[in-house]
Design a protein around this motif. Structure first.
Motif, PDB file in Angstrom:
ATOM      1  N   PRO A   1       0.709  -1.171  -0.044  1.00  0.00           N
ATOM      2  CA  PRO A   1      -0.019  -0.095  -0.045  1.00  0.00           C
ATOM      3  C   PRO A   1       0.781   1.245   0.002  1.00  0.00           C
ATOM      4  O   PRO A   1       0.322   2.408  -0.731  1.00  0.00           O
ATOM      5  N   THR A   2       2.097   1.159   0.592  1.00  0.00           N
ATOM      6  CA  THR A   2       2.844   2.491   0.350  1.00  0.00           C
ATOM      7  C   THR A   2       3.593   2.650  -0.690  1.00  0.00           C
ATOM      8  O   THR A   2       3.843   3.992  -0.946  1.00  0.00           O
ATOM      9  N   HIS A   3       3.280   1.768  -1.603  1.00  0.00           N
ATOM     10  CA  HIS A   3       3.854   2.087  -3.012  1.00  0.00           C
ATOM     11  C   HIS A   3       2.808   2.361  -4.084  1.00  0.00           C
ATOM     12  O   HIS A   3       2.842   2.796  -5.106  1.00  0.00           O
ATOM     13  N   ALA A   4       1.522   2.736  -3.420  1.00  0.00           N
ATOM     14  CA  ALA A   4       0.432   2.802  -4.431  1.00  0.00           C
ATOM     15  C   ALA A   4       0.146   4.248  -4.730  1.00  0.00           C
ATOM     16  O   ALA A   4       0.449   5.086  -3.774  1.00  0.00           O
ATOM     17  N   ASN A   5      -0.736   4.601  -5.729  1.00  0.00           N
ATOM     18  CA  ASN A   5      -1.372   5.675  -6.092  1.00  0.00           C
ATOM     19  C   ASN A   5      -2.661   5.553  -5.527  1.00  0.00           C
ATOM     20  O   ASN A   5      -3.169   4.481  -4.886  1.00  0.00           O
ATOM     21  N   ASN A   6      -3.696   6.497  -6.043  1.00  0.00           N
ATOM     22  CA  ASN A   6      -5.146   6.589  -5.557  1.00  0.00           C
ATOM     23  C   ASN A   6      -5.953   5.362  -6.267  1.00  0.00           C
ATOM     24  O   ASN A   6      -7.028   5.152  -5.799  1.00  0.00           O
ATOM     25  N   TYR A   7      -5.273   4.831  -7.277  1.00  0.00           N
ATOM     26  CA  TYR A   7      -6.015   3.530  -7.820  1.00  0.00           C
ATOM     27  C   TYR A   7      -5.476   2.078  -7.476  1.00  0.00           C
ATOM     28  O   TYR A   7      -5.795   1.459  -7.865  1.00  0.00           O
ATOM     29  N   GLU A   8      -4.697   2.249  -6.281  1.00  0.00           N
ATOM     30  CA  GLU A   8      -4.635   0.829  -5.557  1.00  0.00           C
ATOM     31  C   GLU A   8      -3.414   0.132  -6.537  1.00  0.00           C
ATOM     32  O   GLU A   8      -3.621  -1.233  -6.470  1.00  0.00           O
ATOM     33  N   SER A   9      -2.719   0.826  -7.098  1.00  0.00           N
ATOM     34  CA  SER A   9      -1.674   0.348  -7.952  1.00  0.00           C
ATOM     35  C   SER A   9      -0.510   1.042  -7.745  1.00  0.00           C
ATOM     36  O   SER A   9      -0.529   2.101  -7.482  1.00  0.00           O
ATOM     37  N   ALA A  10       0.670   0.133  -8.412  1.00  0.00           N
ATOM     38  CA  ALA A  10       1.996   0.798  -7.924  1.00  0.00           C
ATOM     39  C   ALA A  10       1.929   2.179  -8.749  1.00  0.00           C
ATOM     40  O   ALA A  10       1.856   2.355  -9.768  1.00  0.00           O
ATOM     41  N   HIS A  11       2.554   3.134  -7.847  1.00  0.00           N
ATOM     42  CA  HIS A  11       2.681   4.585  -8.383  1.00  0.00           C
ATOM     43  C   HIS A  11       3.788   4.665  -9.433  1.00  0.00           C
ATOM     44  O   HIS A  11       4.973   3.997  -9.183  1.00  0.00           O
TER      45      HIS A  11
END
Length: 146
Positions: free
Chosen positions: A17-27
């Motif tokens: 989750p700490t790697h994610a953007n607002n769309y729940e995927s990797a930033h």
């Protein structure tokens, strides 16, 4: 002299989750960080020196990597200049339960070898065997204009 195969690295990062953007995927920025780190390792294997990023071109984000999947980052050096190493980097999402993969991101990067804070010459990269030749030829054929 180093070979293309000597520079081939595969690494995995679990998307948290700490790697994610607002769309729940990797930033995208996190994915680029992983690409830069693994690409630099391939460059260092080719150069036999510490390498720094000079440029990254044509980063293509084709599909997301959802939280809980694994980012499979693969890189290899395919060409060298006097002080530079050109690297192909590909990322796939991997389902940690099944091992199923799908390519998500790709890029080309150039790294410069550094010694005592100054650019330093790198050895020529050799191609031994069909797999090395295939990797190099594919990277050269798809490489963006320089």
């Amino acid at each position: 002299m180093p070979t293309v195969a000597d520079t081939h690295i595969v690494n995995r990062e679990r998307v948290q989750p700490t790697h994610a953007n607002n769309y729940e995927s990797a930033h995208g920025g996190i994915v680029m960080k992983w690409m830069d780190e693994i690409g630099a390792m391939s460059a260092m294997r080719a150069a036999r020196e510490t390498c720094v990023t000079a440029q990254m071109s044509r980063v293509d984000f084709e599909r997301p990597i959802p939280i809980g999947n694994t980012a499979l980052v693969e890189s290899y050096a395919y060409a060298t200049g006097r002080t530079s190493v050109r690297v192909r980097i590909e990322v796939s999402r991997e389902d940690p339960r099944t091992g199923e993969t799908e390519q998500t991101t790709s890029a080309y990067a150039t790294f410069v070898a550094i010694s005592d804070g100054e650019p330093t010459e790198v050895p020529e990269l050799t191609v031994k065997g069909e797999k090395c030749r295939e990797l190099r030829d594919t990277a050269l054929a798809e490489e963006p204009e320089r």
